[in-house]
Design an enzyme around this catalytic site. Structure first.
Site, PDB file in Angstrom:
ATOM      1  N   HIS A  42     -18.734  10.196   9.155  1.00  0.00           N
ATOM      2  CA  HIS A  42     -18.083  11.476   8.840  1.00  0.00           C
ATOM      3  C   HIS A  42     -17.738  11.532   7.357  1.00  0.00           C
ATOM      4  O   HIS A  42     -17.774  10.519   6.665  1.00  0.00           O
ATOM      5  CB  HIS A  42     -16.802  11.632   9.671  1.00  0.00           C
ATOM      6  CG  HIS A  42     -15.819  10.535   9.405  1.00  0.00           C
ATOM      7  ND1 HIS A  42     -15.839   9.323  10.080  1.00  0.00           N
ATOM      8  CD2 HIS A  42     -14.795  10.443   8.524  1.00  0.00           C
ATOM      9  CE1 HIS A  42     -14.877   8.556   9.619  1.00  0.00           C
ATOM     10  NE2 HIS A  42     -14.227   9.199   8.669  1.00  0.00           N
ATOM     11  N   HIS A 125     -17.901  11.375   0.157  1.00  0.00           N
ATOM     12  CA  HIS A 125     -18.737  10.231   0.486  1.00  0.00           C
ATOM     13  C   HIS A 125     -18.662   9.946   1.984  1.00  0.00           C
ATOM     14  O   HIS A 125     -17.765  10.422   2.667  1.00  0.00           O
ATOM     15  CB  HIS A 125     -18.297   8.980  -0.291  1.00  0.00           C
ATOM     16  CG  HIS A 125     -16.987   8.440   0.166  1.00  0.00           C
ATOM     17  ND1 HIS A 125     -15.780   9.004  -0.211  1.00  0.00           N
ATOM     18  CD2 HIS A 125     -16.679   7.403   0.993  1.00  0.00           C
ATOM     19  CE1 HIS A 125     -14.794   8.327   0.343  1.00  0.00           C
ATOM     20  NE2 HIS A 125     -15.307   7.357   1.085  1.00  0.00           N
TER      21      HIS A 125
END
Length: 196
Positions: A42, A125
Site C-alpha cells: 500500500h 513510496h
C-alpha cells in the site's frame, strides 16, 4: 485499533512490482531482509497508531469529507530507493502532487481528533522490505548494510509499472504478530470525480 490511511494499488500494478522485485529476493542482500507481504502492499498517507474504537465514527466522518474533496488521480509504481540501511521501497510517479495533497488533507483531518502523524514529510513510496534490527551492529556493518540496500534500490531504478487510477481512500487496520503484519480495510471511500 492500530490504524493507518492509505491508497491501495490494483492487483495488476502489484504483480508488475512482484515480478520486478523477485530477482532481488534471491540475492545475498535480499535474503537478509524481511520482505513485506505482497497482499498488504500500500501507499501510506498517514500512520495513526493506536486509536480507541470510540473514535472510529468521528474518524470515518472526517476521512469521508477528505475523500469527497479530492479527486481520483493517475499513478504508477516506478523506480526504487532506500531509507538508509533500514527500508527498501518502490517509488511512485504520475500525479504525485494530488497524492501529496490528499496525504496533507488526511493529516489535517486526523489532527482534529488529536492524532499526531509522524514528523517526517510525506514521501510517496511502497515499502518492499525492512532490515533486521541494527542493535549492536558495528558502524562498519551498518555501512555495509546501507550499501547493500542501496544496491538493491539501484536494481529497481529502471522499473516502470503501468499507469493506474488511485480512486479510493482506505482506512486500514494493522495487526502484528508472527510473520508479516496483516492488514484489513476497515472502510473505504471513493475519491471525487469531476467533469473536465
Amino acid at each position: 485499533m492500530r490504524l493507518f490511511v492509505a491508497v491501495l494499488p490494483p492487483v495488476e500494478a502489484v504483480q508488475e512490482l512482484v515480478d520486478a522485485a523477485a530477482p532481488l529476493r534471491g540475492t545475498a542482500e535480499g535474503e537478509r531482509l524481511r520482505w513485506s507481504g505482497v497482499e498488504g502492499w500500500h501507499l501510506t498517507l498517514a500512520f495513526l497508531g493506536e486509536l480507541p474504537v470510540v473514535e472510529l465514527d468521528r474518524l470515518e466522518q472526517l476521512l469521508g469529507q477528505v475523500a469527497a474533496g479530492h479527486g481520483a488521480h493517475r499513478l504508477r509504481l516506478a523506480g526504487g530507493g532506500n531509507f538508509g540501511d533500514r527500508v527498501l521501497w518502490a517509488g511512485v510517479e504520475g500525479e504525485t502532487w494530488a497524492l501529496k495533497r490528499l496525504a496533507e488533507a488526511v493529516r489535517v483531518a486526523v489532527a482534529e481528533l488529536g492524532v499526531e502523524t509522524d514528523q517526517y514529510g510525506f514521501h510517496p513510496h511502497l515499502t518492499l522490505a525492512r532490515a533486521g534490527s541494527s542493535h549492536g551492529q558495528r558502524r562498519a556493518e551498518r555501512r555495509a548494510a546501507a550499501g547493500g540496500m542501496q544496491a538493491l534500490a539501484e536494481e529497481l531504478a529502471d522499473f516502470r509499472g503501468g499507469e493506474w487510477e488511485a480512486a479510493e481512500l482506505h482506512l486500514v487496520r494493522s495487526e502484528q504478530g508472527f510473520g508479516p503484519s496483516r492488514y484489513t480495510t476497515v472502510r473505504s471511500w471513493p475519491l471525487a470525480r469531476w467533469e473536465a
